[in-house]
Design an enzyme around this catalytic site. Structure first.
Site, PDB file in Angstrom:
ATOM      1  N   SER A 103      15.439  23.174   1.124  1.00  0.00           N
ATOM      2  CA  SER A 103      15.054  21.828   0.716  1.00  0.00           C
ATOM      3  C   SER A 103      13.537  21.650   0.706  1.00  0.00           C
ATOM      4  CB  SER A 103      15.748  20.828   1.637  1.00  0.00           C
ATOM      5  OG  SER A 103      15.865  19.619   0.979  1.00  0.00           O
ATOM      6  N   HIS A 113      24.340  19.631  -0.099  1.00  0.00           N
ATOM      7  CA  HIS A 113      22.957  20.040   0.162  1.00  0.00           C
ATOM      8  C   HIS A 113      22.864  20.586   1.584  1.00  0.00           C
ATOM      9  CE1 HIS A 113      18.617  19.722  -0.335  1.00  0.00           C
ATOM     10  NE2 HIS A 113      18.536  19.099   0.837  1.00  0.00           N
TER      11      HIS A 113
HETATM   12  C1  GTR Z   1      15.208  14.580   0.117  1.00  0.00           C
HETATM   13  C2  GTR Z   1      14.139  14.812  -0.907  1.00  0.00           C
HETATM   14  C3  GTR Z   1      14.328  16.173  -1.494  1.00  0.00           C
HETATM   15  C4  GTR Z   1      14.612  17.234  -0.450  1.00  0.00           C
HETATM   16  C5  GTR Z   1      15.326  16.734   0.787  1.00  0.00           C
HETATM   17  C6  GTR Z   1      15.235  17.572   2.046  1.00  0.00           C
HETATM   18  O1  GTR Z   1      15.265  13.315   0.601  1.00  0.00           O
HETATM   19  O2  GTR Z   1      14.228  13.823  -1.876  1.00  0.00           O
HETATM   20  O3  GTR Z   1      13.241  16.502  -2.327  1.00  0.00           O
HETATM   21  O4  GTR Z   1      13.492  17.951  -0.143  1.00  0.00           O
HETATM   22  O5  GTR Z   1      14.935  15.488   1.160  1.00  0.00           O
HETATM   23  O6  GTR Z   1      14.183  18.131   2.389  1.00  0.00           O
HETATM   24  O7  GTR Z   1      16.236  17.612   2.752  1.00  0.00           O
END
Ligand code: GTR
Length: 424
Positions: free
Chosen positions: A261, A402
């Site tokens: 991420s 995610h």
């Molecule tokens: C989210 C962000 C993403 C991603 C994520 C993370 O809120 O919008 O770009 O990087 O966080 O790091 O878990």
């Protein structure tokens, strides 16, 4: 079928936080776009071979990403001291040794400590090693009771026992499912991790972490083209590499930088800047990581600069909702990893990160691998879930949300096994 896809996209979007609604999740709504050509230099000349790439285009792109996206690292800061808190603690039932090393940085009255937690296969000599950040402290990656607790600022999360911005015992091991350390060790690799907030706390405040080390008298924040947090994190990874190349138990020609991420964005930028990293893993890195900005699917430059302005240099704000004006797109960041092996992943439920944009970006980066006689990705069509494809670039889209999981790690290890041959 088309309606079904729209309904599913709508249902997913209702479950998202407000910041992520009114976001495009419809493939039909992706605007027509033309990517800047990774192989045409700023003065319009076509780059036809690896030599010209390295001499002309690579430096140009590094400068553009530095000036317009992540921010240049404006100072040279060396490790002032290495404090070895633990050299070879027994771990994982004797399978591994645990090493805990503090890197100290000093400038005038400023001092910063960055702590590296390492696990190394026992008695294996020099080993290849994965290095990357964790989100909430080294002690979260394993329930090993001997991992030191960070004293750095950590975002409050009472359910994890993180209160008053300090971690407690309660959060030990909470992220252990994100990193199967035992399996990594069994495969013959070491792993090193750093709490990202040791280098720069993830908050919109340029008064802590490494940033103040670059300030002139009376300066309180980086200049327009100077480092945001992602550049600071990338810098930290290069300093970890400085240390790792002195560690006799690490094969410094086989250090793999990884990140999930936001930390995947940092891993990519670190690999672009520092060619000592032998391989790079971008896990679900999304917008301003692996995903193409011009597709405007899921998170966009507009939303990311609004929610996380501190991650980037101020110049990036110029491109919010004006992605077509960006002098770069993210396939060029991936191309900066060439000719080294690169693994890009997505997840089926992680539409915010634009899986297709991550895939297409990896396809496009292949043009630079070709200059080296290497095949980037071997396919042009996105593979189905859980079906990794690999040339010197690898890609998979995992079923699920995610996250970074054991499934992902199994693929990283397999890929590293094929790409980084063991004989020296
Ligand atoms: C989210 C962000 C993403 C991603 C994520 C993370 O809120 O919008 O770009 O990087 O966080 O790091 O878990």
């Amino acid at each position: 079928m088309k309606y079904l896809v729209t309904i599913i996209a709508l249902l997913i979007s209702f479950n998202l936080p407000a910041q992520q609604r009114s976001v495009n999740y419809d493939e039909e709504e992706v605007p027509n776009y033309t990517l800047p050509d990774v192989l045409v230099s700023e003065n319009g000349r076509r780059i036809k071979n690896a030599k010209r790439w390295e001499k002309i285009r690579r430096p140009e792109l590094l400068e553009l990403f530095g000036q317009e996206v992540y921010g240049e690292i404006p100072v040279e800061i060396e490790i002032a001291d290495v404090i070895v808190h633990e050299e070879a603690g027994e771990a994982y039932d004797g399978l591994a040794v645990r090493r805990q090393v503090e890197l100290v940085f000093v400038k005038d009255d400023l001092e910063l400590s960055v702590e590296l937690l390492m696990y190394l296969p026992k008695d294996s000599g020099e080993v290849p090693l994965f290095v990357g950040y964790n989100f909430n402290g080294n002690h979260t990656v394993s329930d090993d009771p001997d991992i030191r607790l960070t004293e750095s600022w950590v975002r409050d999360n009472p359910s994890l026992g993180i209160v008053h911005n300090q971690v407690t015992e309660q959060s030990r091991g909470v992220s252990s499912d994100r990193c199967p350390i035992e399996k990594i060790i069994e495969a013959g690799y070491g792993i090193a991790t750093i709490y990202c907030g040791d280098v720069d706390p993830d908050r919109d405040n340029f008064q802590d972490g490494i940033h103040p080390f670059s300030y002139q008298l009376g300066q309180f924040r980086p200049g327009y083209g100077e480092w945001g947090t992602i550049s600071a994190w990338a810098w930290g990874l290069t300093k970890a590499m400085d240390y790792l190349s002195t560690d006799a138990d690490v094969d410094s020609s086989k250090v793999i930088v990884f990140g999930h991420s936001r930390l995947g964005k940092a891993a990519l930028w670190a690999a672009a800047l520092d060619q000592r990293f032998a391989m790079c893993i971008s896990n679900n890195s999304g917008c301003m990581g692996a995903a193409l900005s011009r597709r405007q699917f899921g998170e966009t430059v507009g939303s990311i600069t609004k929610a996380f302005p501190h991650w980037f240099c101020e110049n990036l704000n110029k491109y919010a909702s004006r992605e077509e004006n960006l002098p770069v797109d993210q396939h060029m960041l991936l191309a900066l990893v060439a000719p080294r092996p690169l693994y890009v992943t997505s997840a089926t439920e992680d539409l915010w990160a634009d899986p297709k944009g991550e895939f297409l970006s990896a396809v496009e980066a292949g043009k630079v691998y070709q200059l080296y006689g290497l095949e980037g990705l071997p396919v042009r069509e996105m593979p189905g879930p859980d079906s990794p494809v690999s040339g010197t670039i690898a890609y998979h889209i995992r079923t699920g949300e995610h996250n970074i999981t054991t499934y992902d790690w199994e693929q990283f290890v397999d890929f590293a096994n094929t790409q980084l041959t063991t004989e020296k």
